[in-house]
Design an enzyme around this catalytic site. Structure first.
Site, short mmCIF file in Angstrom:
data_model
loop_
_atom_site.label_atom_id
_atom_site.label_comp_id
_atom_site.label_asym_id
_atom_site.label_seq_id
_atom_site.Cartn_x
_atom_site.Cartn_y
_atom_site.Cartn_z
N LYS A 109 49.48 88.09 33.92
CA LYS A 109 48.29 88.41 34.72
C LYS A 109 47.15 87.57 34.22
O LYS A 109 47.15 87.09 33.09
CB LYS A 109 47.95 89.89 34.56
CG LYS A 109 47.09 90.44 35.67
CD LYS A 109 47.94 90.64 36.91
CE LYS A 109 47.30 91.55 37.91
NZ LYS A 109 48.32 92.16 38.77
N1 GLU Z 1 48.85 90.81 42.11
C1 GLU Z 1 50.01 91.39 42.69
C2 GLU Z 1 50.54 92.51 41.84
O1 GLU Z 1 49.82 93.12 41.10
C3 GLU Z 1 51.05 90.35 43.06
C4 GLU Z 1 51.57 89.51 41.95
C5 GLU Z 1 52.45 88.36 42.42
O2 GLU Z 1 52.67 88.22 43.61
O3 GLU Z 1 52.89 87.60 41.56
O4 GLU Z 1 51.67 92.89 41.94
#
Ligand code: GLU
Length: 421
Positions: A109
Site C-alpha cells: 500500500k
Molecule cells: N485499493 C484497493 C484495495 O484496497 C485496490 C487495490 C488494487 O487493486 O491493487 O483493495
C-alpha cells in the site's frame, strides 16, 4: 470521526487481528513474528512547485508487507490521514485480501499525506509524477504494483504508468492497475470493488434465506466503493435507505433514488452530496445507527469502534472500506449476534479485477466486460464459499474464518519457500 474509540492506531489493530487469528489457529510463533513485520517500508519527500511559484514538500509512503505469494499489490491513497502506521496496516490487510481470494500477490500500500481537493489538476499531476519517480526502484510489474485507492483513480494511474514508462524508455502497462481503458486498463475495474461488496452482501443474504426484494441496506461513504455497491445492490433488488459522504448522511425510509443520487455526485459542479434535497439530512452517527438488514461501511478505517458498536441496529455488516471495525467493536458485534463479513473478503473485488488487468496487460489481449464480470464473480463466490464453510464447520466469525484461509495460505508459502539464505 476516525479514532473516536480507544483503539485508533490501524497498525496496532491489524496486529491484534493477526495475533487473534494465529492464536486461534495454533500458528507457530516464528510465523507470527515474520508476518508482523512489513518486508519493506519506504518514505520519500515530494517537493512540488505550486502554481503560484512557492514550494511545498509532501510526504509519500510505499510499504510492501509481504511478497511471499507474489509481487506486492495495493492502492495509493491521497489523504491527510496518511502516515506510516496507516500504510503499514493497509499493506498487511492487502496481504490477507489477496490470499483470501487466492490471487498470486502479496500485499502493499502507499499514499501521500495531502488534501487533494486543495491542489489544482496540474499540481496533482506534478505530485503524482514526482512521487512515482521517487519510488521507481521499488515498484514494477514484477515487484510491486500500485492501484487506485482513496482519492486516486484512473487519471492518477495513467500519470504513474507514463512516468514509469518514460523512465524505462518503453511502455510498461503492467506497472499499475486501475488505468483508463484506453491505455491498458480493464473494463469493469472502476465498478469492481463496489460490485464485489454488493455481490458478497447478496451471497451472505442468500445463506440467511433473505429475499433481496425485502432487504434494506445503509451505506456509509459514497466514493467509488459506496457508489457502485449501491448501484449493484439496487440491481439485486435491495432498498438503499441511506448513504453518506463528507457532507453528512442522506436518508429516505422508502429507499433512495440511487440513479439520481449517483448522477448528483457525478456532476462536476457538485462532487459531494451537499445540497441533495430528495432525502432527509442526518448525521454520520445517526446513519450508522439506522435499522437495516445490511450496513456497509465504505469510507475509512476506525468507523465502528467501542464508542458506537452498541448503537448499531443492522442485522449484519459487510465491510466495503479497509479496517472500518476496530477489534473491540468486532467483539461487541459478535456478542450482539451481528455478523461482520470482513474487508479482506468483502472488498476484494477491486484487487481481483486489478489482477485481471495485470493479466490482460501481460498478454496484450483484452477481455470484454462479460468475461471480466464472469471471472470476478467466480473468484468472489469461491472465496465466499471457502470462508462460509469454515464459519459453519468451526462456528467462528466471518473475520476469523477469512483470516484462517488467508494466514494459512501465506504461512504455507513461507514454509514451502523457506527462509533465505
Ligand atoms: N485499493 C484497493 C484495495 O484496497 C485496490 C487495490 C488494487 O487493486 O491493487 O483493495
Amino acid at each position: 470521526m476516525t479514532g473516536t474509540g480507544t483503539e485508533s492506531n490501524p497498525f496496532e489493530n491489524a496486529l491484534k487481528q493477526l495475533r487473534l487469528a494465529c492464536d486461534a489457529m495454533g500458528i507457530d510463533n516464528d510465523i507470527y513474528n515474520y508476518l508482523k513485520h512489513p518486508t519493506r517500508t519506504v518514505q520519500v519527500a515530494i517537493p512540488i512547485k505550486m502554481d503560484d511559484g512557492h514550494l511545498e514538500v509532501f510526504e509519500g509512503f510505499r510499504v510492501l508487507h509481504s511478497a511471499a505469494r507474489g509481487p506486492g499489490k495495493g492502492g495509493m491513497r491521497y489523504s491527510l490521514a496518511v502516515n506510516m502506521d496507516e500504510v503499514k496496516a493497509l499493506a498487511m490487510w492487502m496481504t490477507w485480501k489477496t490470499a483470501c481470494v487466492g490471487i498470486p500477490y502479496g500485499g502493499a500500500k502507499g499514499g501521500v499525506r495531502v488534501d487533494p481537493r486543495k491542489l489544482s489538476v496540474a499540481e496533482l499531476e506534478r505530485l503524482t509524477r514526482r512521487f512515482t519517480a521517487n519510488i521507481i526502484n521499488v515498484i514494477g510489474p514484477e515487484t510491486d504494483i500500485p492501484a487506485p485507492d482513496m482519492n486516486t483513480g484512473p487519471r492518477e494511474m495513467g500519470w504513474m504508468m507514463d512516468t514509469y514508462s518514460m523512465q524505462k524508455g518503453h511502455v510498461v502497462h503492467g506497472v499499475v492497475t486501475g488505468k483508463p481503458v484506453e491505455i491498458g486498463g480493464s473494463l469493469g475495474r472502476t465498478q469492481a470493488t463496489g460490485h464485489g461488496v454488493a455481490y458478497i452482501a447478496n451471497e451472505y443474504a442468500k445463506r440467511q434465506g433473505w429475499n433481496p426484494a425485502e432487504c434494506t441496506m445503509v451505506i456509509q461513504g459514497f466514493g467509488n466503493v459506496g457508489q457502485y455497491a449501491a448501484l449493484t445492490a439496487r440491481d439485486f433488488g435491495y432498498k438503499i435507505l441511506a448513504v453518506s459522504d463528507i457532507s453528512g448522511g442522506y436518508y429516505k425510509p422508502e429507499g433512495l433514488d440511487v440513479d439520481e443520487i449517483f448522477a448528483y455526485i457525478s456532476d462536476p459542479a457538485h462532487r459531494t452530496l451537499e445540497g441533495y434535497e430528495n432525502a432527509q439530512k442526518i448525521t454520520n452517527e445517526e446513519l450508522l445507527a439506522l435499522e437495516c438488514d445490511i450496513l456497509a461501511p465504505c469510507a475509512l478505517e476506525n468507523q465502528i469502534t467501542d464508542a458506537n458498536a452498541e448503537k448499531l441496529r443492522c442485522k449484519a455488516m459487510v465491510e466495503g472500506a479497509n479496517g472500518p471495525t476496530t477489534p473491540i467493536a468486532d467483539e461487541i458485534l459478535q456478542k450482539r449476534g451481528i455478523d461482520v463479513v470482513p474487508d479482506i473478503l468483502a472488498n476484494a473485488g477491486g484487487v481481483t479485477c486489478s489482477y485481471f488487468e495485470w493479466i490482460q496487460d501481460r498478454m496484450a489481449l483484452f477481455w470484454d466486460l462479460e468475461q471480466v464480470n464472469k471471472e470476478l464473480d467466480k473468484i468472489m463466490l469461491r472465496a465466499f464459499n471457502g470462508v462460509y464453510e469454515l464459519v459453519v464447520e468451526k462456528k467462528i466469525s466471518y473475520r476469523m474464518a477469512a483470516y484462517f484461509v488467508a494466514v494459512k495460505r501465506v504461512a504455507k508459502a513461507i514454509e514451502m519457500r523457506g527462509i533465505y539464505p
